[in-house]
Design a protein around this motif. Structure first.
Motif, PDB file in Angstrom:
ATOM      1  N   ILE A   5       0.849  -1.184   0.000  1.00 34.83           N
ATOM      2  CA  ILE A   5       0.000   0.000   0.000  1.00 34.83           C
ATOM      3  C   ILE A   5       0.887   1.238   0.000  1.00 34.83           C
ATOM      4  O   ILE A   5       1.763   1.376   0.846  1.00 34.83           O
ATOM      5  CB  ILE A   5      -0.943   0.020   1.230  1.00 34.83           C
ATOM      6  CG1 ILE A   5      -1.945  -1.134   1.153  1.00 34.83           C
ATOM      7  CG2 ILE A   5      -1.710   1.326   1.301  1.00 34.83           C
ATOM      8  CD1 ILE A   5      -1.604  -2.314   1.928  1.00 34.83           C
ATOM      9  N   ASP A   6       0.652   2.104  -0.973  1.00 33.53           N
ATOM     10  CA  ASP A   6       1.330   3.397  -1.070  1.00 33.53           C
ATOM     11  C   ASP A   6       0.246   4.450  -1.031  1.00 33.53           C
ATOM     12  O   ASP A   6      -0.638   4.458  -1.893  1.00 33.53           O
ATOM     13  CB  ASP A   6       2.129   3.508  -2.368  1.00 33.53           C
ATOM     14  CG  ASP A   6       3.255   2.494  -2.439  1.00 33.53           C
ATOM     15  OD1 ASP A   6       4.070   2.467  -1.507  1.00 33.53           O
ATOM     16  OD2 ASP A   6       3.303   1.727  -3.415  1.00 33.53           O
ATOM     17  N   ALA A   7       0.304   5.334  -0.044  1.00 36.93           N
ATOM     18  CA  ALA A   7      -0.763   6.320   0.138  1.00 36.93           C
ATOM     19  C   ALA A   7      -0.188   7.700   0.397  1.00 36.93           C
ATOM     20  O   ALA A   7       0.906   7.851   0.930  1.00 36.93           O
ATOM     21  CB  ALA A   7      -1.654   5.913   1.299  1.00 36.93           C
ATOM     22  N   LYS A   8      -0.980   8.689   0.020  1.00 37.86           N
ATOM     23  CA  LYS A   8      -0.615  10.080   0.263  1.00 37.86           C
ATOM     24  C   LYS A   8      -1.764  10.747   1.005  1.00 37.86           C
ATOM     25  O   LYS A   8      -2.927  10.607   0.633  1.00 37.86           O
ATOM     26  CB  LYS A   8      -0.350  10.809  -1.057  1.00 37.86           C
ATOM     27  CG  LYS A   8       0.068  12.244  -0.867  1.00 37.86           C
ATOM     28  CD  LYS A   8       0.416  12.900  -2.177  1.00 37.86           C
ATOM     29  CE  LYS A   8       0.875  14.329  -1.922  1.00 37.86           C
ATOM     30  NZ  LYS A   8       1.263  14.987  -3.164  1.00 37.86           N
ATOM     31  N   ASN A   9      -1.418  11.475   2.052  1.00 38.63           N
ATOM     32  CA  ASN A   9      -2.407  12.213   2.815  1.00 38.63           C
ATOM     33  C   ASN A   9      -2.807  13.431   1.994  1.00 38.63           C
ATOM     34  O   ASN A   9      -1.969  14.270   1.676  1.00 38.63           O
ATOM     35  CB  ASN A   9      -1.847  12.626   4.176  1.00 38.63           C
ATOM     36  CG  ASN A   9      -2.868  13.264   5.067  1.00 38.63           C
ATOM     37  OD1 ASN A   9      -3.525  14.224   4.683  1.00 38.63           O
ATOM     38  ND2 ASN A   9      -2.993  12.736   6.275  1.00 38.63           N
ATOM     39  N   THR A  10      -4.075  13.540   1.639  1.00 37.84           N
ATOM     40  CA  THR A  10      -4.537  14.620   0.774  1.00 37.84           C
ATOM     41  C   THR A  10      -4.620  15.958   1.497  1.00 37.84           C
ATOM     42  O   THR A  10      -4.717  16.994   0.851  1.00 37.84           O
ATOM     43  CB  THR A  10      -5.914  14.281   0.163  1.00 37.84           C
ATOM     44  OG1 THR A  10      -6.842  14.007   1.215  1.00 37.84           O
ATOM     45  CG2 THR A  10      -5.808  13.076  -0.763  1.00 37.84           C
ATOM     46  N   ARG A  11      -4.566  15.950   2.814  1.00 35.98           N
ATOM     47  CA  ARG A  11      -4.625  17.199   3.576  1.00 35.98           C
ATOM     48  C   ARG A  11      -3.240  17.728   3.927  1.00 35.98           C
ATOM     49  O   ARG A  11      -2.977  18.911   3.839  1.00 35.98           O
ATOM     50  CB  ARG A  11      -5.443  17.002   4.843  1.00 35.98           C
ATOM     51  CG  ARG A  11      -6.892  16.680   4.543  1.00 35.98           C
ATOM     52  CD  ARG A  11      -7.683  16.481   5.787  1.00 35.98           C
ATOM     53  NE  ARG A  11      -9.060  16.124   5.439  1.00 35.98           N
ATOM     54  CZ  ARG A  11      -9.923  15.660   6.281  1.00 35.98           C
ATOM     55  NH1 ARG A  11      -9.605  15.487   7.549  1.00 35.98           N
ATOM     56  NH2 ARG A  11     -11.143  15.356   5.886  1.00 35.98           N
ATOM     57  N   LYS A  12      -2.345  16.821   4.348  1.00 38.72           N
ATOM     58  CA  LYS A  12      -1.019  17.228   4.793  1.00 38.72           C
ATOM     59  C   LYS A  12       0.064  17.038   3.741  1.00 38.72           C
ATOM     60  O   LYS A  12       1.137  17.611   3.854  1.00 38.72           O
ATOM     61  CB  LYS A  12      -0.631  16.444   6.053  1.00 38.72           C
ATOM     62  CG  LYS A  12      -1.555  16.695   7.224  1.00 38.72           C
ATOM     63  CD  LYS A  12      -1.146  15.860   8.413  1.00 38.72           C
ATOM     64  CE  LYS A  12      -2.123  16.044   9.563  1.00 38.72           C
ATOM     65  NZ  LYS A  12      -1.792  15.182  10.694  1.00 38.72           N
ATOM     66  N   GLY A  13      -0.202  16.177   2.742  1.00 39.34           N
ATOM     67  CA  GLY A  13       0.757  15.957   1.669  1.00 39.34           C
ATOM     68  C   GLY A  13       1.821  14.915   1.954  1.00 39.34           C
ATOM     69  O   GLY A  13       2.619  14.599   1.081  1.00 39.34           O
ATOM     70  N   ASN A  14       1.838  14.346   3.172  1.00 37.40           N
ATOM     71  CA  ASN A  14       2.855  13.340   3.470  1.00 37.40           C
ATOM     72  C   ASN A  14       2.449  11.974   2.905  1.00 37.40           C
ATOM     73  O   ASN A  14       1.279  11.687   2.720  1.00 37.40           O
ATOM     74  CB  ASN A  14       3.125  13.261   4.975  1.00 37.40           C
ATOM     75  CG  ASN A  14       1.894  12.930   5.781  1.00 37.40           C
ATOM     76  OD1 ASN A  14       0.818  13.466   5.524  1.00 37.40           O
ATOM     77  ND2 ASN A  14       2.035  12.059   6.751  1.00 37.40           N
ATOM     78  N   SER A  15       3.453  11.139   2.623  1.00 34.60           N
ATOM     79  CA  SER A  15       3.222   9.821   2.050  1.00 34.60           C
ATOM     80  C   SER A  15       3.593   8.730   3.037  1.00 34.60           C
ATOM     81  O   SER A  15       4.426   8.929   3.923  1.00 34.60           O
ATOM     82  CB  SER A  15       4.052   9.647   0.781  1.00 34.60           C
ATOM     83  OG  SER A  15       3.643  10.564  -0.196  1.00 34.60           O
ATOM     84  N   ILE A  16       2.975   7.563   2.850  1.00 32.16           N
ATOM     85  CA  ILE A  16       3.262   6.402   3.699  1.00 32.16           C
ATOM     86  C   ILE A  16       3.172   5.147   2.836  1.00 32.16           C
ATOM     87  O   ILE A  16       2.352   5.064   1.924  1.00 32.16           O
ATOM     88  CB  ILE A  16       2.280   6.337   4.899  1.00 32.16           C
ATOM     89  CG1 ILE A  16       2.713   5.276   5.886  1.00 32.16           C
ATOM     90  CG2 ILE A  16       0.868   6.143   4.444  1.00 32.16           C
ATOM     91  CD1 ILE A  16       2.039   5.376   7.233  1.00 32.16           C
TER      92      ILE A  16
END
Length: 87
Positions: A5-16
């Motif tokens: 799983i590769d995700a990006k926080n749409t509010r803060k812009g950080n990825s995990i």
């Protein structure tokens, strides 16, 4: 199987990025603790971001449940968007 799983926080812009696993015959997915290598239910992962993503992408109607090895799907939650790849 392993689900990356590769995700990006749409509010803060950080990825995990993280992985969930599912053994043949298992009904549920699990997260392997990086330190102890124990199977952890995704609903109780100590990392808040990973737990939030898991709680959303593991729902009964999730496209993750039908992925086969080599397939990828996109997902979007209230605060994250990204890709799930099955290996």
């Amino acid at each position: 199987m392993i689900y990356n799983i590769d995700a990006k926080n749409t509010r803060k812009g950080n990825s995990i990025s993280f992985s969930l696993k599912k053994d043949e015959g298992d009904y549920d997915f699990y997260y392997e603790d990086e330190n102890t290598h124990e199977k952890v239910n995704p609903e109780v992962i100590s990392n808040n971001s990973i737990r939030e993503i898991c709680n959303n992408i593991m729902l009964a109607n999730s496209p993750m449940r039908t992925l086969k090895p080599g397939e990828t799907t996109d997902f979007k939650t209230l605060t994250y968007e990204g890709k799930i790849t099955c290996n």
